[in-house]
Write an enzyme that holds these catalytic residues in place. Structure first.
Site, PDB file in Angstrom:
ATOM      1  NE  ARG A   1      -2.533 125.376  44.683  1.00 39.66           N
ATOM      2  CZ  ARG A   1      -1.739 126.431  44.597  1.00 39.66           C
ATOM      3  NH1 ARG A   1      -2.203 127.577  44.155  1.00 39.66           N
ATOM      4  NH2 ARG A   1      -0.470 126.362  44.974  1.00 39.66           N
TER       5      ARG A   1
ATOM      6  CE1 TYR B   1       2.332 128.047  46.401  1.00 35.90           C
ATOM      7  CE2 TYR B   1       3.895 127.786  44.593  1.00 35.90           C
ATOM      8  CZ  TYR B   1       2.641 127.559  45.144  1.00 35.90           C
ATOM      9  OH  TYR B   1       1.710 126.827  44.443  1.00 35.90           O
TER      10      TYR B   1
ATOM     11  CG  HIS C   1      -1.399 127.148  39.780  1.00 31.12           C
ATOM     12  ND1 HIS C   1      -2.554 127.853  40.044  1.00 31.12           N
ATOM     13  CD2 HIS C   1      -1.111 127.366  38.477  1.00 31.12           C
ATOM     14  CE1 HIS C   1      -2.950 128.465  38.942  1.00 31.12           C
ATOM     15  NE2 HIS C   1      -2.106 128.192  37.982  1.00 31.12           N
TER      16      HIS C   1
END
Length: 376
Positions: A272, A285, A276
């Protein structure tokens, strides 16, 4: 009494024959490395016409992602889960379906629905907050975009099993992310599918993270594809950014399901590239270096390299694909910038085939309030 308790009986450490496995596990195990086609000798058998279509769809898909992301910044969408970097999985999933087959998407799979032929505006209606589903699932053979994780998987199994019982030539293709494999629905769906030998294919898009949770904190399995053997179905591991490989593996699994071979679990290893959703801060993160390492494995770039090296892609084709994508994006932007005309009474229209007394009372109350407001 057990054998061990019988006087003079010898202890037998081996379970009785009924325990023995019903299936040889070896053929179900995935390969050690993800299956690849682009950049390998297997690319010699590429279908130029199919690859040209894949290229156009990838370019259009990337532009669709960019335009949808822009619409969130303009307040035209409440949220958008981007599939930048995952377009090969989305496009291949749409292209392997026959007209009568069903697609069961997650909330991130609007691009797969669009590639299947769904109007882009209808695909984004849920994310706009207008309707729970902005299209007729039966017309398009696309189940509603599923926001709860993995709940679409048992639905896909149920439809596929029912189709098999009726003798219909239907295969269900269910999409899910790596995070969805941690849900109970995933287990239940795969277990039922294997026991019933349902004509369903599960495609896990392993993009590295369940929001901010990396895969290593979700499972200790060698791969997600290895989970298939526990249910008695084949597991396949594929490079999710290699659209030729994804299309090939999916096609084989769909054919297997269609001819009575039962379900398959496919793990597509992808990434990805963006957050998100627009509400997520991915820098909390993961670092830029990790993202940059995947940019050289971009699905569009991989296909461009292969087709160019084989003399199957020229500047004219590239520009034509970009122009088609821009035309799509402009139309999407224009239509999404128009305020929708909504009727509050539609809240009650598609809840049940026949309204309950409670819904009738609620509808009457709302109708009275709207009439009173209009008269004031």
């Amino acid at each position: 009494m057990t054998v061990q308790e019988l006087p003079g009986a010898s202890y037998q450490p081996t379970p009785p024959p009924a325990w023995r496995p019903r299936t040889d596990a070896a053929p179900l195990l995935p390969d050690a490395e993800p299956h690849r086609v682009l950049g390998t000798p297997a690319a010699d058998r590429l279908d130029p016409e199919l690859m040209h279509r894949c290229y156009r769809e990838l370019v259009r898909g990337r532009r669709y992602n960019a335009q949808a992301t822009a619409l969130t910044k303009q307040g035209r969408l409440a949220v958008y889960p981007s599939t930048v970097g995952q377009e090969a999985c989305e496009i291949a999933a749409a292209l392997v379906l026959q007209e009568q087959d069903w697609l069961f998407p997650s909330y991130r799979d609007t691009l797969a629905a669009v590639a299947r032929g769904l109007d882009p505006v209808q695909a984004l209606t849920l994310l706009r907050g207008d309707w729970h589903t902005g299209y007729d699932p039966h017309e398009h053979r696309i189940a509603p975009l599923c926001t709860p994780l993995a709940t679409q998987l048992p639905h896909a199994v149920g439809l596929a099993h029912a189709a098999r019982l009726k003798g219909d030539d239907v295969v269900a293709l269910a999409l899910v992310g790596d995070g969805g494999t941690s849900e109970g629905d995933f287990h239940e769906a795969l277990n039922f599918a294997a026991v019933w030998q349902a004509p369903v294919v599960f495609l896990v898009q392993n993009n590295g993270f369940a929001i901010s949770v990396p895969l290593a904190k979700q499972t200790a399995a060698p791969s997600l594809a290895h989970k298939a053997v526990g249910y008695g179905m084949p597991g396949r591991l594929v490079d999710g950014n290699d659209i030729a490989a994804v299309h090939e593996v999916l096609s084989e699994a769909m054919d297997r399901a269609r001819t009575g071979g039962g379900p398959t679990l496919i793990e597509a290893v992808t990434y990805r590239m963006e957050a998100h959703t627009n509400a997520d801060d991915a820098t909390r993160y993961r670092g830029d270096a990790e993202v940059d390492a995947w940019r050289d494995h971009d699905p569009i770039l991989l296909l461009e390299r292969e087709l160019t090296a084989r003399g199957l892609l020229d500047d004219k084709t590239v520009e034509s694909a970009k122009e088609e994508a821009e035309t799509m994006a402009a139309a999407l932007r224009e239509r999404m910038n128009a305020d929708p005309v909504l009727d509050p009474m539609d809240l009650f229209t598609h809840v049940y085939a026949e309204q309950t007394d409670q819904l009738k009372a609620q509808a009457a109350q709302l109708r009275a309030e709207l009439d009173a407001e209009a008269a004031s």
